[in-house]
Design an enzyme around this catalytic site. Structure first.
Site, PDB file in Angstrom:
ATOM      1  CG  HIS A 266      -1.603  -1.316   0.989  1.00 30.25           C
ATOM      2  ND1 HIS A 266      -1.884  -2.000   1.155  1.00 30.25           N
ATOM      3  CD2 HIS A 266      -3.376  -0.815   0.317  1.00 30.25           C
ATOM      4  CE1 HIS A 266      -3.290  -2.709   1.395  1.00 30.25           C
ATOM      5  NE2 HIS A 266      -3.765  -1.874   0.711  1.00 30.25           N
TER       6      HIS A 266
ATOM      7  CE  LYS B 275      -4.086  -0.705   4.492  1.00 30.81           C
ATOM      8  NZ  LYS B 275      -5.535   0.536   4.888  1.00 30.81           N
TER       9      LYS B 275
END
Length: 260
Positions: free
Chosen positions: A150, A154
């Protein structure tokens, strides 16, 4: 009449995409937005329609929204969902990081309130299919590991998608995976997190959006299943479906597949 929607966390990356999608769809109406860190509640300050209510406190909230879409933070999503259920709104939670105990509490509260709700680890259709395929593969390949990748900002690791994938792999197994006797990590954490005997490795790097691959190993062969989300716009189709179909549920559910 259009379905009226409140978006919590509307200033974040996903929240901005969600508000734009809702404003484009004539079957939906952006009735309200919420963020606890706002200095003003003037919709013009956020380029929102004049009819959109802006809230920065739950205690001050009085809205006609029917659906609460949550893209806030792991710290706030649980209380937001409780508030929605207790005030007659249907929560659709896109924020990851809720514990199993919190999900159980929301499930019980929805039952008590005669409400429905939905926790969605991933709104991408490719991610939903990956989880379904992984569950099927686990029947034949019980040994599996997950690598999830990600964007750098995040907050939570591992992702909700990865945890849900691990749950589905565990549910799909017909036999236990092989275990290594007395494994040695020369650097602690080298084998990743472990959820129900499914190692999960989390990558956080600039340039990535949301990606996951599941590696299965068996005698003399291997299987890899991978999905890639290159743009957050890819999640909006799933969110649109969730908003319009969530009332088909009979309680609180986890996973977009419940409304597909």
């Amino acid at each position: 009449m259009p379905t009226t929607v409140l978006v919590a966390g509307f200033r974040g990356s996903m929240g901005q995409k969600a508000t734009a999608m809702i404003k484009r769809d004539p079957e939906l109406e952006l009735a309200a937005v919420y963020s606890p860190h706002l200095e003003t509640t003037d919709p013009a300050a956020y380029e929102l329609p004049a009819t959109t209510q802006v809230f920065n406190q739950l205690s001050a909230m009085d809205t006609r929204a029917q659906v609460w879409v949550d893209f806030s933070t792991p710290a706030g999503a649980f209380e937001n969902a409780r508030f929605a259920l207790e005030h007659g709104m249907t929560p659709i939670i896109g924020t990851s990081g809720l514990s199993d105990d919190q999900v159980a509490q929301l499930t019980q509260l929805a039952k008590e309130q005669h409400q429905v709700g939905l926790l969605v680890p991933n709104f991408g259709l490719s991610a939903v299919l990956l989880m379904q395929f992984a569950k099927q593969a686990a029947q034949y390949f019980p040994d599996a590991e997950i690598i999830e990748m990600h964007h750098a900002d995040k907050k939570d690791s591992p992702s909700g998608t990865a945890v849900n994938t691990a749950k589905m792999i565990a549910a799909g197994r017909k036999q236990a995976p092989e275990t290594v006797e007395n494994p040695v990590e020369t650097i602690p954490g080298a084998r990743g997190a472990n959820y129900d005997d499914v190692p999960i490795h989390a990558v956080r790097l600039p340039g990535y959006v949301a990606h996951e691959q599941v590696l299965f190993g068996g005698p003399g062969e291997a299987l890899t299943i991978r999905q890639d989300s290159f743009d957050r716009e890819s999640f909006m189709h799933g969110l649109n479906i969730a908003i319009k179909q969530v009332n088909r549920l009979t309680g609180f559910a986890v996973g977009l597949e419940n409304v597909l």
